[in-house]
Write an enzyme that holds these catalytic residues in place. Structure first.
Site, PDB file in Angstrom:
ATOM      1  N   GLY B  11       1.116  -1.048  -0.067  1.00 39.71           N
ATOM      2  CA  GLY B  11      -0.157  -0.064   0.714  1.00 39.71           C
ATOM      3  C   GLY B  11       1.174   1.528   0.288  1.00 39.71           C
ATOM      4  N   ARG B  72       1.207  -5.208  -4.972  1.00 42.15           N
ATOM      5  CA  ARG B  72       1.194  -6.583  -4.625  1.00 42.15           C
ATOM      6  C   ARG B  72       1.883  -7.720  -5.968  1.00 42.15           C
ATOM      7  NH1 ARG B  72      -0.507  -4.721   0.649  1.00 42.15           N
ATOM      8  NH2 ARG B  72      -2.077  -2.914   0.242  1.00 42.15           N
ATOM      9  N   ASP B 103       5.227  -4.905   5.578  1.00 46.52           N
ATOM     10  CA  ASP B 103       4.799  -5.865   6.700  1.00 46.52           C
ATOM     11  C   ASP B 103       5.528  -6.775   5.646  1.00 46.52           C
ATOM     12  OD1 ASP B 103       5.743  -5.319   9.540  1.00 46.52           O
ATOM     13  OD2 ASP B 103       3.194  -6.733   9.630  1.00 46.52           O
ATOM     14  N   THR B 126       4.499   2.910   5.977  1.00 50.33           N
ATOM     15  CA  THR B 126       2.650   2.142   6.046  1.00 50.33           C
ATOM     16  C   THR B 126       1.932   3.910   6.642  1.00 50.33           C
ATOM     17  OG1 THR B 126       0.345   0.696   6.971  1.00 50.33           O
ATOM     18  CG2 THR B 126       3.471   1.019   7.625  1.00 50.33           C
ATOM     19  N   ASP B 128      -0.350   3.127   9.046  1.00 50.16           N
ATOM     20  CA  ASP B 128      -0.412   2.629   9.785  1.00 50.16           C
ATOM     21  C   ASP B 128      -0.252   2.444  11.204  1.00 50.16           C
ATOM     22  OD1 ASP B 128      -3.441   1.927   8.286  1.00 50.16           O
ATOM     23  OD2 ASP B 128      -2.080  -0.028   7.090  1.00 50.16           O
ATOM     24  N   ASP B 130       2.434   0.537  12.182  1.00 50.18           N
ATOM     25  CA  ASP B 130       2.622  -1.205  12.613  1.00 50.18           C
ATOM     26  C   ASP B 130       3.237  -1.824  12.685  1.00 50.18           C
ATOM     27  OD1 ASP B 130       1.941  -1.260  10.267  1.00 50.18           O
ATOM     28  OD2 ASP B 130       0.594  -2.736   9.839  1.00 50.18           O
ATOM     29  N   ARG B 172      -5.566  -1.100   9.611  1.00 55.61           N
ATOM     30  CA  ARG B 172      -5.741  -1.990  10.172  1.00 55.61           C
ATOM     31  C   ARG B 172      -5.784  -2.578  11.196  1.00 55.61           C
ATOM     32  NH1 ARG B 172      -0.864  -4.946   6.500  1.00 55.61           N
ATOM     33  NH2 ARG B 172       0.427  -4.710   8.451  1.00 55.61           N
TER      34      ARG B 172
END
Lengths: 324, 324, 324, 324
Positions: B11, B72, B103, B126, B128, B130, B172
C-alpha cells in the site's frame, strides 16, 4: 420594523455563521434590534431567543456549522406549532425574521407568512445548490473545494496502484456537486441523476479509458444517481464485467458539510445578510435572497420552492471533452 | 556497491516520494548509480528499471502516492518469481536495493536476501504505524492530520445538530491512527482493537456523555475494532438502545492514504533515505531503517516482522481523562 | 486549423495548468494537433515547441504554476522578435495560438495578430482580476482563499494579544483581492487604491473600532493603495498617533500566486480552454475568453486591454456595514 | 492542592488552547477546582480570574491562539507586581498554577516560586522549539507545516519563472524552524544562525545549483541568521554578484504563529496538560513538562532556562546531501 430575528433551519452548511453575522451586524448598523432564535423552528416554538449585538458575532465568519444550531421540526408543520411560534415572536416583540436554510425551511416560512401575515425573508443555505432563484447557495463553493481536495488525495493512491475508484458525493436529488467536483478533480466519468448514462455506457467508457493509456480512474457518483442501485453495487458490477480493474469505493459523507467557509461563501453570505435585513426594513416579505449574474436579487419564496435548478449542459459537454 | 535500486511495494503512503528522492539524491551524492524499479516486485521480475539522477526526483517531495507505482505481487512469493527477479537485478548490474513498504514487502525482501545473499534495506512506509523497530512509519503523521481535519469538519455539522457520529478510520489490525486522531480531534470515545470496551460500556459512556451536557459526540472507530461487527451495526445498536441519539456514520476511506506529506513525514523520509543508502554502501543488509528516540537506527528486518507495536497506555489514559 | 499552439505568458496564476490541459484535450477531442510553447513569447521566438496529446496533461489540473513556464519577453516587443516568432510558428505548421496571461500578454498577441493576420485567442490568467471582459480571471478565486486562510491565521495571534495588523495583499493597481479578502476575513478596515480613505479617517475608524469593544484589528491593504507611502509607514503613523495600539505588519507576498487551484478556478479553466479552441476552429481571432453572468463569452482583445474593471460599490458598502 | 490556575504568557503558539483544555479537564477528572487567569501575569496581578469546568473548554482543541489571551507584563518583573499577584492568588484560594509559555514566562514563574514558595509548573508553548528539556515545544510542528505549505506555494511560482526566492521564517535566535522546514520544502540552501555559511559560500552554492540544471531555487533564511544584514540585503547582494538570477524575497511573518494545531501538537498538548496537573497534585514544583524520547518528563525550570537546544547536526548533513 424594530426587532428582527434570525434562525438557521434544516441541514447546516458552511457560510451559515457568516450569514448570521451579516444579519446581526446589518441590524446594528440600521439601528434595529436583533434576536437570535436557537435550534430553528423548534426554538421559535419554545421561545429560545437571545438578544444579539454587533460583538455577539465576533470571530464566527470563518467557522463551519451554525452557532444557532439547527434542527428539523415536526411541530412547525402543524397549525398548533405555528400558533405557538407566532405567540412567542409577538411576545418577544419581533416583527420579522430571516431564515437561513433550504427548501423545507422556506416552505415552513411561507406557510407561516400566509397564516399570520408575518414578514419573512429566506437565505438559501445548503451545499446542494438545488434552490431555484439563485445561481449559488451558501456552502456550495466550500463543499466543492472539500470534495475536490478529498478526490485529489484519493487520486494519489489510485495512481500509485492503477485502481478505479467510485467516489460518492452529496447533492440529494441533483448532480451539481458531482458535476462540478468531477470536472475540477479531473474525474474520468461523472454519474448524475439528470443524465441516465446506464451501466453499459459506463463499462464502455471505462474500457475506452483503459485503452487510451490512463493508469487510474476516478468516477464521481452523485448520491441521487440511479445508474446502479448504489455505489457498492456499481463496484461489484464493474468488477464482474471488467475484471481488469481493481475497484474501490469511497463515500465522502458528512465531512462535505463542514469546515471553514471559502472566501466566496463568506463574501456571498455577507452580501446576502445585508440584502435580507434591508428587504425586511423596506417592508418586503416572502422573498428569498439570491445571486444571479453577480447581483444580489430577491425572488418570491413560492417560486424558489416550485422551481427546479437545471444541470449545466455546457459543463456536461466540457466534462465529456476533458475525459478524452 | 556501484548500483543501488529503489522500489515501493504494498500500500502507498504519503512520504514515499520524499523517501525515493532521498535515496536517489544520496546515491548521487555518494557517486553510486541509482535505478528505479517500477511497480514493486512485479517490476523487479519484469525488469522495469529506469536510471535515476539527482534531477529525476525534482518537485516530488510534496507529492502523495509514489511515482514508482506500487503493486502487490503474487509471483514474488514463488521461488520462480524471485529467481527471475534476481536475474533481472544481476543483468542490470544492481548490487543492492532499498524497498519502501510494510510488513509484506519486508518479508519478501528478507526471503530474497536469504536465497540470494542479496543486500536489502527496508524503509517502513505505511500510514498504520504498525511496524516494530520504529516509533513512526512514513505517512502516519500525514494520515493523522488528514483524519483530524476530516473529523474537525464532521464536528461542525455534529455540533449544529446535536448528533452522534461514528467515524471509522484506517489502521488495519492496530489502533494507532484511531487513538491518536481520537485524542487530537477531541473524540468522546475511541474504539480500538487493543481494548475491548464492549457494547455495554460504550452505551454507558455515551449516556454519561449526554448527562455532562455535551451537545454532540464523535466516536472514532479503528477499522480493526471488534466492539460491533462493523460501524453500521454499531449505529443500529446505539439507535436501538439510546434513542435519544441521532446517529450518523462516516467511513473516511482511502483519502487517508493520500495528500501532500506533512513536514514531519518529509523530514523523516529524507533522513531515512540517507541512512538506507549509507547502510548498503557500508555493506550492511537485511535491516530496516527506523526512528527511535529521534535517532535514525537500524533493526534486523526479521525482528521488525516478528515484533508487534504496542498501543500507548499513557495515551489511552490521557484519552479517558480528556473525555470527562 | 490543423495545428493549435498554447502558451502561458507574464505572471503565473493558479489554474493556468488546468487551462493548458483543457486546450490540449479539446484539441485532441476535435482532432486538431496541439503544440506547447515553452517560456511564453521567448519560447515562441526560439521555437521551443513540444507536441502534446491528451495524456501529456495528465495530473496537472491540481498543480499551481505553469508546466509550460512563463517569462516576460522584451524581444517580442520588437518587430524583429515578432518576425522570428512568426517564422517559427509557420515552420512548425501552427495556424493559431491560445495565450494564457494578462494585459501585457494580450497586447503582444494583438499586435502580432495585426502584423501577421495570425489567429490568436486569449485566456485571462492573473490573480489580480483586473481584466475587462470577464467577471473572474483565472486564479483570482484561489488567491482569495489563500489570502483569507493566511489572515485567519494572523487573526489567531492578533486576538491573543489584542494587536492591530496591517496585512498587505497583491492586486497591482486594483483592490479586488483586498476588498474581497477583507470582507471574507472580517477585516476591520480595507485600504484600496479606488478609495481614498486618507490617514485621518483611518485613525478615526481605528479609534471607533477600539471603542466598540473589538479586541483586535486587521487592516487589509492593497499593494496599490496610496493611503500611506507603504504599509510600514502606515504602521509608524498609527503607532505615533494611536499609541494604544500595538501594531504589526505582514506582507503576504508571492505565496498568493501559488498553490493548487480552487474548484472554481479549475472549472473555469476547463470551460475557458474549450471555448478558446472552439473559437480558433470557428475562424475567430483577436478575442479574449471571459465569464460574464456565468456564460463563457468572447470579447475583442482590444476592448479587454482598453477597458477597466471597476471596484464593486455594493461590496464596499457591505464592508462598511460589517465593520460596525 | 484544591484549586489550580492556568495561564498563557508571552507569544502565543498553536496548541496552547489544547493545553488549556487538558489542564482544565484533568483538574475536573481529579476533582480539583480550576481557575483561568486571563492575559498572563498582567491578569494575575489584576485578579482577572474565571472558574473553569470541563465544558468551559469545549470546541477549543482545534483553535489557534489562546482563549485566555496573552501579554508581556512589565509589572511582574518587579517585586511589587509579584506581591500583588501573590495576594490575588491567595485571595482566590489558588494553591498552584500552570503557566504555558516560553523562556521569559518561565523565568517569571521561577522567581515567583522562590519568593513565595508557590507551586508552579511550566508547559513549553512556542513555535521556535528553543526550550531546553523538551524535544518539541507546543506549536513547533504546526508552524513547520504552515511554513512548508507556504513554501510549496512559492515554489509553484518560482518554478514557473526560474526565479530565486529568499524566504525568511521565524525562530528567534535559533534555526530549528528554518532547518526542518528547509529540508521538508526541498530548499536549495538553508541559512541558520548556528552555521556561518558566509556570503561567498552562498554564492558558490547558488552557482553550483544553477549548473546542475535546477530551474528555480528556494533559500530558507532563519530570522536570526547573520549571513546578510537582512533578507533584503541578501537579495541585493546576490543580484549584484549573480545577475543570472531573478531574485525575490518573502517574509512569512505572523501567519506562522496561527492556524489550527496539527494532530501532533494537539496530542502533545493533551499529554502535557495531564502531566502538569498530576505534578502539582503530587506536590512537585518549579518544573517544566517536556517530551524526550516520546516520554512526557519533568525538568527543573532552572535547567530549562539555562540550557540551550542544539541544532541537529545529522539534519544539517541530510540537508547538504538533499541539495546536490
Amino acid at each position: 420594523m424594530h426587532k428582527i430575528a434570525v434562525l438557521t433551519s434544516g441541514g447546516d452548511s458552511p457560510g451559515m455563521n457568516a450569514a448570521i453575522r451579516s444579519v446581526v451586524r446589518t441590524c446594528a448598523y440600521m439601528n434595529v434590534e436583533c434576536m437570535a432564535i436557537y435550534r430553528g423552528y423548534q426554538g421559535m416554538i419554545e421561545g429560545d431567543f437571545v438578544a444579539m449585538n454587533a460583538r455577539s458575532v465576533n470571530n464566527i465568519i470563518n467557522k463551519g456549522g451554525t452557532i444557532l444550531k439547527s434542527a428539523r421540526c415536526e411541530d412547525f408543520k402543524t397549525p398548533e406549532g405555528r400558533k405557538k411560534a407566532h405567540e412567542q415572536l409577538v411576545q418577544a416583540g419581533i416583527s420579522g425574521f430571516v431564515v437561513i436554510g433550504g427548501d423545507g425551511s422556506f416552505t415552513g416560512a411561507t406557510i407561516f407568512n400566509k397564516e399570520y401575515d408575518f414578514p419573512v425573508i429566506g437565505i438559501p443555505g445548503t451545499i446542494d445548490n438545488d434552490i431555484f432563484g439563485t445561481r449559488y447557495t451558501l456552502g456550495f463553493d466550500t463543499a466543492l473545494n472539500t470534495v475536490v481536495d478529498a478526490i485529489d488525495k484519493i487520486r494519489d493512491t489510485a495512481s500509485s496502484h492503477n485502481r478505479l475508484f467510485f467516489v460518492e458525493v452529496m447533492g440529494r436529488d441533483v448532480g451539481h456537486i458531482a458535476l462540478n467536483a468531477g470536472v475540477a478533480a479531473g474525474a474520468e466519468e461523472i454519474l448524475i441523476p439528470e443524465e441516465n448514462l446506464g451501466l453499459d455506457r459506463l463499462l464502455e467508457s471505462l474500457r475506452r479509458s483503459k485503452k487510451t493509456g490512463k493508469s487510474s480512474s476516478i468516477v464521481v457518483v452523485a448520491e441521487g444517481d440511479k445508474t446502479g442501485k448504489n455505489v457498492f453495487e456499481l463496484k461489484e458490477y464493474v468488477e464482474e464485467h471488467l475484471p481488469i480493474y481493481d475497484v474501490r469505493v469511497s463515500v465522502l459523507g458528512h465531512m462535505q458539510r463542514g469546515g471553514p467557509p471559502s472566501a466566496f461563501d463568506r463574501v456571498l453570505a455577507s452580501r446576502m445578510g445585508v440584502k435580507a435585513v434591508e428587504a425586511l426594513i423596506a417592508g418586503k416579505t416572502n422573498l428569498m435572497v439570491g445571486i444571479i449574474d453577480n447581483e444580489i436579487v430577491l425572488t418570491p419564496i413560492a417560486e424558489a420552492i416550485k422551481g427546479h435548478t437545471k444541470i449545466d449542459r455546457e459543463l456536461v459537454r466540457v466534462s465529456d471533452i476533458m475525459t478524452i
